[in-house]
Design a protein around this motif. Structure first.
Motif, PDB file in Angstrom:
ATOM      1  N   SER A 138       0.844  -1.193   0.000  1.00 51.20           N
ATOM      2  CA  SER A 138       0.000   0.000   0.000  1.00 51.20           C
ATOM      3  C   SER A 138       0.875   1.237   0.000  1.00 51.20           C
ATOM      4  CB  SER A 138      -0.882   0.028   1.252  1.00 51.20           C
ATOM      5  OG  SER A 138      -1.793  -1.036   1.220  1.00 51.20           O
ATOM      6  N   VAL A 139       0.444   2.244  -0.757  1.00 47.84           N
ATOM      7  CA  VAL A 139       1.180   3.495  -0.848  1.00 47.84           C
ATOM      8  C   VAL A 139       0.176   4.637  -0.747  1.00 47.84           C
ATOM      9  CG1 VAL A 139       2.619   4.938  -2.348  1.00 47.84           C
ATOM     10  CG2 VAL A 139       2.915   2.461  -2.362  1.00 47.84           C
ATOM     11  N   THR A 140       0.529   5.654   0.011  1.00 47.13           N
ATOM     12  CA  THR A 140      -0.303   6.850   0.097  1.00 47.13           C
ATOM     13  C   THR A 140       0.402   7.976  -0.630  1.00 47.13           C
ATOM     14  OG1 THR A 140      -1.167   6.170   2.252  1.00 47.13           O
ATOM     15  CG2 THR A 140      -1.374   8.493   1.670  1.00 47.13           C
ATOM     16  N   LEU A 141      -0.311   8.590  -1.562  1.00 45.78           N
ATOM     17  CA  LEU A 141       0.230   9.723  -2.315  1.00 45.78           C
ATOM     18  C   LEU A 141      -0.604  10.952  -2.019  1.00 45.78           C
ATOM     19  CD1 LEU A 141       0.604   8.092  -5.840  1.00 45.78           C
ATOM     20  CD2 LEU A 141       2.419   8.522  -4.208  1.00 45.78           C
ATOM     21  N   ARG A 142       0.034  12.070  -1.870  1.00 52.70           N
ATOM     22  CA  ARG A 142      -0.673  13.344  -1.712  1.00 52.70           C
ATOM     23  C   ARG A 142      -0.551  14.079  -3.036  1.00 52.70           C
ATOM     24  NH1 ARG A 142      -3.319  13.124   2.807  1.00 52.70           N
ATOM     25  NH2 ARG A 142      -2.180  12.389   4.609  1.00 52.70           N
ATOM     26  N   THR A 166      -7.572  17.756  -8.417  1.00 52.55           N
ATOM     27  CA  THR A 166      -7.796  17.885  -9.860  1.00 52.55           C
ATOM     28  C   THR A 166      -6.983  16.851 -10.645  1.00 52.55           C
ATOM     29  OG1 THR A 166      -6.124  19.631  -9.897  1.00 52.55           O
ATOM     30  CG2 THR A 166      -8.423  20.333  -9.801  1.00 52.55           C
ATOM     31  N   LEU A 167      -5.757  16.579 -10.194  1.00 52.57           N
ATOM     32  CA  LEU A 167      -4.928  15.560 -10.831  1.00 52.57           C
ATOM     33  C   LEU A 167      -5.540  14.183 -10.615  1.00 52.57           C
ATOM     34  CD1 LEU A 167      -2.374  14.627 -12.302  1.00 52.57           C
ATOM     35  CD2 LEU A 167      -1.163  14.756 -10.106  1.00 52.57           C
ATOM     36  N   ARG A 168      -5.964  13.899  -9.395  1.00 55.06           N
ATOM     37  CA  ARG A 168      -6.605  12.613  -9.104  1.00 55.06           C
ATOM     38  C   ARG A 168      -7.854  12.419  -9.956  1.00 55.06           C
ATOM     39  NH1 ARG A 168      -9.771  12.777  -4.053  1.00 55.06           N
ATOM     40  NH2 ARG A 168     -11.069  13.872  -5.553  1.00 55.06           N
ATOM     41  N   ASP A 169      -8.704  13.444 -10.007  1.00 56.92           N
ATOM     42  CA  ASP A 169      -9.950  13.332 -10.759  1.00 56.92           C
ATOM     43  C   ASP A 169      -9.689  13.119 -12.248  1.00 56.92           C
ATOM     44  OD1 ASP A 169     -11.252  13.700  -8.351  1.00 56.92           O
ATOM     45  OD2 ASP A 169     -11.812  15.782  -8.759  1.00 56.92           O
ATOM     46  N   ALA A 190      -8.447   6.806 -16.558  1.00 54.96           N
ATOM     47  CA  ALA A 190      -8.445   5.367 -16.282  1.00 54.96           C
ATOM     48  C   ALA A 190      -9.768   4.748 -16.720  1.00 54.96           C
ATOM     49  CB  ALA A 190      -8.200   5.113 -14.794  1.00 54.96           C
ATOM     50  N   ALA A 191     -10.878   5.403 -16.397  1.00 61.11           N
ATOM     51  CA  ALA A 191     -12.190   4.889 -16.781  1.00 61.11           C
ATOM     52  C   ALA A 191     -12.323   4.818 -18.302  1.00 61.11           C
ATOM     53  CB  ALA A 191     -13.290   5.762 -16.188  1.00 61.11           C
ATOM     54  N   LEU A 192     -11.827   5.829 -19.002  1.00 57.63           N
ATOM     55  CA  LEU A 192     -11.874   5.819 -20.463  1.00 57.63           C
ATOM     56  C   LEU A 192     -11.085   4.646 -21.036  1.00 57.63           C
ATOM     57  CD1 LEU A 192     -11.425   9.633 -21.220  1.00 57.63           C
ATOM     58  CD2 LEU A 192     -13.486   8.251 -21.635  1.00 57.63           C
ATOM     59  N   ARG A 193     -10.037   4.239 -20.340  1.00 57.14           N
ATOM     60  CA  ARG A 193      -9.211   3.107 -20.786  1.00 57.14           C
ATOM     61  C   ARG A 193      -9.713   1.777 -20.260  1.00 57.14           C
ATOM     62  NH1 ARG A 193      -2.954   5.066 -20.881  1.00 57.14           N
ATOM     63  NH2 ARG A 193      -3.333   7.185 -21.619  1.00 57.14           N
ATOM     64  N   GLY A 194     -10.786   1.811 -19.448  1.00 56.16           N
ATOM     65  CA  GLY A 194     -11.347   0.571 -18.912  1.00 56.16           C
ATOM     66  C   GLY A 194     -10.515  -0.052 -17.819  1.00 56.16           C
ATOM     67  N   MET A 195      -9.845   0.785 -17.035  1.00 56.81           N
ATOM     68  CA  MET A 195      -9.012   0.261 -15.943  1.00 56.81           C
ATOM     69  C   MET A 195      -9.259   1.068 -14.677  1.00 56.81           C
ATOM     70  SD  MET A 195      -5.157   1.710 -16.968  1.00 56.81           S
ATOM     71  CE  MET A 195      -4.908   0.528 -18.226  1.00 56.81           C
ATOM     72  N   SER A 196      -8.795   0.535 -13.577  1.00 49.94           N
ATOM     73  CA  SER A 196      -8.923   1.231 -12.300  1.00 49.94           C
ATOM     74  C   SER A 196      -7.886   2.348 -12.206  1.00 49.94           C
ATOM     75  CB  SER A 196      -8.725   0.257 -11.139  1.00 49.94           C
ATOM     76  OG  SER A 196      -7.371  -0.168 -11.075  1.00 49.94           O
ATOM     77  N   PHE A 197      -8.116   3.251 -11.275  1.00 44.25           N
ATOM     78  CA  PHE A 197      -7.153   4.322 -11.004  1.00 44.25           C
ATOM     79  C   PHE A 197      -5.795   3.722 -10.642  1.00 44.25           C
ATOM     80  CE2 PHE A 197      -5.143   7.026  -7.724  1.00 44.25           C
ATOM     81  CZ  PHE A 197      -4.877   8.150  -8.484  1.00 44.25           C
ATOM     82  N   SER A 198      -5.795   2.717  -9.764  1.00 42.35           N
ATOM     83  CA  SER A 198      -4.534   2.087  -9.334  1.00 42.35           C
ATOM     84  C   SER A 198      -3.798   1.456 -10.505  1.00 42.35           C
ATOM     85  CB  SER A 198      -4.803   1.030  -8.261  1.00 42.35           C
ATOM     86  OG  SER A 198      -5.245   1.630  -7.080  1.00 42.35           O
ATOM     87  N   ALA A 199      -4.526   0.752 -11.372  1.00 39.87           N
ATOM     88  CA  ALA A 199      -3.891   0.132 -12.539  1.00 39.87           C
ATOM     89  C   ALA A 199      -3.316   1.200 -13.466  1.00 39.87           C
ATOM     90  CB  ALA A 199      -4.901  -0.733 -13.290  1.00 39.87           C
ATOM     91  N   PHE A 200      -4.030   2.313 -13.618  1.00 34.60           N
ATOM     92  CA  PHE A 200      -3.546   3.405 -14.461  1.00 34.60           C
ATOM     93  C   PHE A 200      -2.247   3.990 -13.898  1.00 34.60           C
ATOM     94  CE2 PHE A 200      -3.651   8.016 -15.555  1.00 34.60           C
ATOM     95  CZ  PHE A 200      -3.447   7.884 -16.921  1.00 34.60           C
ATOM     96  N   VAL A 201      -2.204   4.213 -12.597  1.00 36.99           N
ATOM     97  CA  VAL A 201      -0.995   4.765 -11.968  1.00 36.99           C
ATOM     98  C   VAL A 201       0.171   3.790 -12.121  1.00 36.99           C
ATOM     99  CG1 VAL A 201       0.046   5.479  -9.772  1.00 36.99           C
ATOM    100  CG2 VAL A 201      -2.264   6.244 -10.368  1.00 36.99           C
ATOM    101  N   ARG A 202      -0.087   2.496 -11.876  1.00 38.20           N
ATOM    102  CA  ARG A 202       0.980   1.494 -12.048  1.00 38.20           C
ATOM    103  C   ARG A 202       1.496   1.484 -13.481  1.00 38.20           C
ATOM    104  NH1 ARG A 202      -2.456  -1.588  -8.738  1.00 38.20           N
ATOM    105  NH2 ARG A 202      -3.320  -2.625 -10.553  1.00 38.20           N
ATOM    106  N   THR A 203       0.571   1.529 -14.448  1.00 38.54           N
ATOM    107  CA  THR A 203       0.955   1.528 -15.855  1.00 38.54           C
ATOM    108  C   THR A 203       1.828   2.730 -16.192  1.00 38.54           C
ATOM    109  OG1 THR A 203      -1.053   0.324 -16.464  1.00 38.54           O
ATOM    110  CG2 THR A 203       0.055   1.549 -18.220  1.00 38.54           C
ATOM    111  N   CYS A 204       1.430   3.901 -15.716  1.00 41.53           N
ATOM    112  CA  CYS A 204       2.222   5.115 -15.967  1.00 41.53           C
ATOM    113  C   CYS A 204       3.628   4.993 -15.372  1.00 41.53           C
ATOM    114  CB  CYS A 204       1.519   6.344 -15.390  1.00 41.53           C
ATOM    115  SG  CYS A 204      -0.005   6.790 -16.247  1.00 41.53           S
ATOM    116  N   MET A 205       3.708   4.467 -14.159  1.00 42.53           N
ATOM    117  CA  MET A 205       5.014   4.318 -13.513  1.00 42.53           C
ATOM    118  C   MET A 205       5.888   3.313 -14.258  1.00 42.53           C
ATOM    119  SD  MET A 205       3.740   4.552  -9.535  1.00 42.53           S
ATOM    120  CE  MET A 205       5.073   3.598  -8.934  1.00 42.53           C
TER     121      MET A 205
END
Length: 74
Positions: free
Chosen positions: A33-37, A41-44, A50-65
């Motif tokens: 688990s990781v907490t990011l601040r 607006t960036l989160r939203d 992520a929704a447009l790509r059919g993935m969760s927020f967490s999966a989108f962040v992992r993919t970007c990283m």
């Protein structure tokens, strides 16, 4: 028997890996688990993308990283 996986990303990069090796290293391991601040607006925006790509927020962040870290070794 294959080569042993390095203990750190830094060690991996020193071994001049290809992108596949870097990606394999980055996705192998236990979930933590990781907490990011970040600004709401960036989160939203990221949640919407992520929704447009059919993935969760967490999966989108992992993919970007993974994308960013995998190209560092290239």
């Amino acid at each position: 028997m294959g080569a042993q996986m390095p203990d750190s990303y830094k060690e991996l990069i020193k071994s001049n890996p290809d992108e596949t090796e870097i990606r394999s290293f980055l996705v192998d391991g236990d979930q933590v688990s990781v907490t990011l601040r970040i600004p709401d607006t960036l989160r939203d925006a990221a949640k919407e993308e992520a929704a447009l790509r059919g993935m969760s927020f967490s999966a989108f962040v992992r993919t970007c990283m993974i994308e960013e870290l995998a190209k560092k070794g290239a």
